[in-house]
Design a protein around this motif. Structure first.
Motif: not given
Length: 196
Positions: A10-15, A125-131, A137-139, A149-150
């Motif tokens: 669980h990360l903030t946008l900055r992290q 809904h995952a961001d597979w290209v942004g791995m 992967v952001r889910v 929060s991501h």
């Protein structure tokens, strides 16, 4: 920042922006292995959703010719609404059918369907290209008062295959549960003649 565990981050946008992205060639090679398995998750989940719709029809209708009218409502419902409706119908059926199938059994099916939806949504809904490096992967992204929060999840081929197996097995479990409910109703004579 990421560790070797397979638990979600669980990360903030900055992290999240500090995580290093996977290079295009490495990403392509990684996704080539995962894509067919991700496809199976969608295939089995869609089959599970169709099964839920079919069991709703079976529980409500006494005339198969009315299925098209029922489909007007089912087509506009999300999986979660279909699952909730089916579970509520099962709850009523359990009340009329005796004690062979219990509300505790129904809660297990509820947990199972909820878990299937969670797993499917993480893939769909995952961001597979942004791995990110390490297979993260952001889910999910969520807006909170403290900011965005991501949630990142680490995937490998074994994890994806395990999720395919889980959703596939859930279809069988739901089918068996449906059979148990109907058999219980038939045994107590609480089924209309045309559904016996």
């Amino acid at each position: 920042m990421p560790d070797d565990s397979n638990g979600p981050l669980h990360l903030t946008l900055r992290q999240a922006e500090e995580l290093e992205a996977v290079e295009d060639d490495e990403l392509f090679n990684y996704l080539v292995d995962l894509a067919p398995e991700i496809g199976w998750i969608i295939i089995y989940f869609n089959s599970l959703e169709d099964q839920v719709s079919g069991f709703i029809r079976e529980a409500i209708l006494r005339d198969a010719l009315q299925d098209e009218r029922m489909d007007v409502f089912l087509a506009s419902m999300l999986f979660s609404h279909k699952a909730r409706s089916l579970l509520d119908l099962y709850g009523q059926m359990i009340e009329y059918g005796g004690t062979a199938v219990t509300h505790a059994d129904l809660r297990e099916v509820d947990v199972l369907l909820t878990e299937c939806a969670i797993r499917r949504n993480e893939y769909a809904h995952a961001d597979w290209v942004g791995m990110k490096l390490g297979g993260y992967v952001r889910v999910k992204s969520q807006s909170k008062r403290s900011g965005i929060s991501h949630r990142y999840k680490k995937y490998d081929l074994a994890q994806v295959q395990a999720d395919v197996d889980f959703i596939s097995a859930a279809r069988d479990t739901l089918y068996e549960f449906n059979e148990r409910v109907w058999n219980q109703l038939r045994a107590t004579g609480n089924v209309p003649v045309e559904q016996r």
